[in-house]
Scaffold this motif. Structure first.
Motif, PDB file in Angstrom:
ATOM      1  N   CYS A  72      34.471  44.463  41.979  1.00 46.82           N
ATOM      2  CA  CYS A  72      33.916  44.997  40.956  1.00 46.82           C
ATOM      3  C   CYS A  72      32.642  45.569  41.307  1.00 46.82           C
ATOM      4  O   CYS A  72      32.450  46.873  40.882  1.00 46.82           O
ATOM      5  CB  CYS A  72      34.003  44.132  39.886  1.00 46.82           C
ATOM      6  SG  CYS A  72      35.668  43.487  39.134  1.00 46.82           S
TER       7      CYS A  72
ATOM      8  N   GLU B  10      38.283  49.876  47.908  1.00 45.65           N
ATOM      9  CA  GLU B  10      38.874  48.534  47.753  1.00 45.65           C
ATOM     10  C   GLU B  10      39.578  48.264  49.136  1.00 45.65           C
ATOM     11  O   GLU B  10      39.535  46.932  49.218  1.00 45.65           O
ATOM     12  CB  GLU B  10      40.031  48.758  46.649  1.00 45.65           C
ATOM     13  CG  GLU B  10      40.912  47.295  46.127  1.00 45.65           C
ATOM     14  CD  GLU B  10      41.689  47.730  45.332  1.00 45.65           C
ATOM     15  OE1 GLU B  10      42.343  47.003  44.583  1.00 45.65           O
ATOM     16  OE2 GLU B  10      42.071  48.980  44.710  1.00 45.65           O
TER      17      GLU B  10
ATOM     18  N   ARG C  64      33.327  47.821  33.537  1.00 45.57           N
ATOM     19  CA  ARG C  64      34.745  48.676  33.642  1.00 45.57           C
ATOM     20  C   ARG C  64      35.632  47.983  34.596  1.00 45.57           C
ATOM     21  O   ARG C  64      36.820  47.811  34.604  1.00 45.57           O
ATOM     22  CB  ARG C  64      34.439  50.149  33.818  1.00 45.57           C
ATOM     23  CG  ARG C  64      33.666  50.721  32.398  1.00 45.57           C
ATOM     24  CD  ARG C  64      33.930  52.530  32.591  1.00 45.57           C
ATOM     25  NE  ARG C  64      33.046  52.786  33.542  1.00 45.57           N
ATOM     26  CZ  ARG C  64      31.758  53.198  33.181  1.00 45.57           C
ATOM     27  NH1 ARG C  64      31.220  53.048  31.967  1.00 45.57           N
ATOM     28  NH2 ARG C  64      30.967  53.867  34.295  1.00 45.57           N
ATOM     29  N   HIS C  65      35.423  47.802  35.782  1.00 45.18           N
ATOM     30  CA  HIS C  65      35.995  47.365  36.731  1.00 45.18           C
ATOM     31  C   HIS C  65      36.403  46.054  36.510  1.00 45.18           C
ATOM     32  O   HIS C  65      37.422  45.511  36.837  1.00 45.18           O
ATOM     33  CB  HIS C  65      35.104  47.271  38.207  1.00 45.18           C
ATOM     34  CG  HIS C  65      35.040  48.517  38.864  1.00 45.18           C
ATOM     35  ND1 HIS C  65      36.105  49.279  39.613  1.00 45.18           N
ATOM     36  CD2 HIS C  65      34.070  49.716  38.828  1.00 45.18           C
ATOM     37  CE1 HIS C  65      35.828  50.612  39.949  1.00 45.18           C
ATOM     38  NE2 HIS C  65      34.735  50.805  39.266  1.00 45.18           N
TER      39      HIS C  65
ATOM     40  N   ARG D 186      37.078  45.017  33.679  1.00 48.89           N
ATOM     41  CA  ARG D 186      38.114  44.797  32.719  1.00 48.89           C
ATOM     42  C   ARG D 186      39.438  45.349  33.427  1.00 48.89           C
ATOM     43  O   ARG D 186      40.570  45.029  32.933  1.00 48.89           O
ATOM     44  CB  ARG D 186      37.778  45.767  31.658  1.00 48.89           C
ATOM     45  CG  ARG D 186      36.776  45.217  30.715  1.00 48.89           C
ATOM     46  CD  ARG D 186      36.074  46.234  29.392  1.00 48.89           C
ATOM     47  NE  ARG D 186      35.102  45.203  28.792  1.00 48.89           N
ATOM     48  CZ  ARG D 186      33.828  45.738  28.707  1.00 48.89           C
ATOM     49  NH1 ARG D 186      33.815  47.256  29.338  1.00 48.89           N
ATOM     50  NH2 ARG D 186      32.829  45.076  28.247  1.00 48.89           N
ATOM     51  N   ARG D 187      39.253  46.238  34.533  1.00 48.80           N
ATOM     52  CA  ARG D 187      40.624  46.732  35.237  1.00 48.80           C
ATOM     53  C   ARG D 187      41.228  45.457  35.863  1.00 48.80           C
ATOM     54  O   ARG D 187      42.333  45.482  36.013  1.00 48.80           O
ATOM     55  CB  ARG D 187      40.016  47.521  36.070  1.00 48.80           C
ATOM     56  CG  ARG D 187      41.407  48.413  36.837  1.00 48.80           C
ATOM     57  CD  ARG D 187      40.804  49.885  37.596  1.00 48.80           C
ATOM     58  NE  ARG D 187      39.813  49.487  38.855  1.00 48.80           N
ATOM     59  CZ  ARG D 187      40.458  49.073  40.137  1.00 48.80           C
ATOM     60  NH1 ARG D 187      41.785  49.084  40.204  1.00 48.80           N
ATOM     61  NH2 ARG D 187      39.734  48.992  41.108  1.00 48.80           N
ATOM     62  N   TYR D 188      40.298  44.569  36.468  1.00 52.73           N
ATOM     63  CA  TYR D 188      40.754  43.421  37.117  1.00 52.73           C
ATOM     64  C   TYR D 188      41.203  42.329  36.148  1.00 52.73           C
ATOM     65  O   TYR D 188      41.802  41.464  36.620  1.00 52.73           O
ATOM     66  CB  TYR D 188      39.887  42.936  37.867  1.00 52.73           C
ATOM     67  CG  TYR D 188      39.995  43.410  39.420  1.00 52.73           C
ATOM     68  CD1 TYR D 188      40.594  42.959  40.513  1.00 52.73           C
ATOM     69  CD2 TYR D 188      39.252  44.737  39.684  1.00 52.73           C
ATOM     70  CE1 TYR D 188      40.726  43.459  41.813  1.00 52.73           C
ATOM     71  CE2 TYR D 188      39.369  45.420  40.882  1.00 52.73           C
ATOM     72  CZ  TYR D 188      40.174  44.855  41.925  1.00 52.73           C
ATOM     73  OH  TYR D 188      40.081  45.313  43.000  1.00 52.73           O
TER      74      TYR D 188
ATOM     75  N   HIS E 151      46.474  41.173  38.446  1.00 59.17           N
ATOM     76  CA  HIS E 151      45.429  40.886  39.454  1.00 59.17           C
ATOM     77  C   HIS E 151      45.171  39.319  39.544  1.00 59.17           C
ATOM     78  O   HIS E 151      44.274  38.960  40.252  1.00 59.17           O
ATOM     79  CB  HIS E 151      44.072  41.456  39.136  1.00 59.17           C
ATOM     80  CG  HIS E 151      44.058  42.824  39.558  1.00 59.17           C
ATOM     81  ND1 HIS E 151      44.288  43.793  38.480  1.00 59.17           N
ATOM     82  CD2 HIS E 151      43.884  43.702  40.636  1.00 59.17           C
ATOM     83  CE1 HIS E 151      44.248  45.042  38.765  1.00 59.17           C
ATOM     84  NE2 HIS E 151      43.995  45.164  40.245  1.00 59.17           N
TER      85      HIS E 151
END
Length: 208
Positions: free
Chosen positions: A107, A116, A167-168, A170-172, A177
């Protein structure tokens, strides 16, 4: 990362500084210990040579390298953390709670342009947590909480930086994941209740 092959359970608590991550991780450690389970609490960056340098950089006591090299340092510190502390504990049947791990590098690194695929390569040889809990609080909430501590803000602790990193997270923050997300805007007790429920799922018997 390598799935945990050992008897001990491995739990990571993640989130922005000020999210409540450290509070919840420490409470989970004390809770498991109170239930008679063998458990240690650890964190990243570590107190090892690389981790100590990272801490100096975060405190702005020495210049920071570029984002790529900085996140690679975190990954190198993690390899030592895994080899020296996490694996020996898990092998012995001791459970491990860590504050921060690989998701932090994903993140924080991706928020500042580190690919990544490179982070995946750097972390390919470390043990994957059985459970990663992300405490999700807004960047503004985290900064307000940090401000109440009356201490200097660290390297990443600026609103625009924290918003990118959030934001990252929340993506993870989902089972795709291998992570579980908890609303860090809730009260400390409400968050901890949810932490215990997730730990209960992992151990497959009632901890309540």
């Amino acid at each position: 990362m390598i799935p945990n092959p050992y008897k001990g359970k491995f739990i990571c608590v993640e989130g922005l500084d000020g999210s409540g991550k450290a509070t919840q991780g420490k409470r989970l450690f004390e809770f498991l210990k109170g239930k008679g389970l063998p458990v240690i609490l650890t964190s990243e960056p570590t107190s090892g040579p690389i981790g100590s340098r990272i801490r100096r950089i975060l405190k702005k006591e020495e210049p920071a390298p570029g984002a790529y090299d900085f996140q690679k340092m975190f990954s190198e510190d993690r390899k030592r953390h895994c080899k020296k502390i996490i694996i020996p504990a898990l092998k012995s049947g001791t459970n491990v709670v860590t504050l921060r791990y690989e998701v932090s590098t994903q993140c924080y690194g991706q928020a500042f342009g580190v690919p990544e695929k490179h982070i995946n390569i750097w972390n390919a040889s470390v043990i994957k947590p059985d459970l990663t809990i992300i405490i999700d609080a807004s960047a503004q909430t985290c900064l307000e909480r940090l401000g109440k501590r009356n201490q200097s803000l660290e390297y990443f602790e600026k609103l625009d930086s924290l918003e990118k990193i959030a934001r990252h997270y929340r993506r993870y923050g989902g089972e795709n994941h291998g992570t579980r997300m908890i609303d860090g805007e809730l009260s400390e007790e409400e968050v901890f209740e949810k932490v215990v429920l997730l730990a209960n799922e992992l151990f497959r018997w009632s901890l309540l």
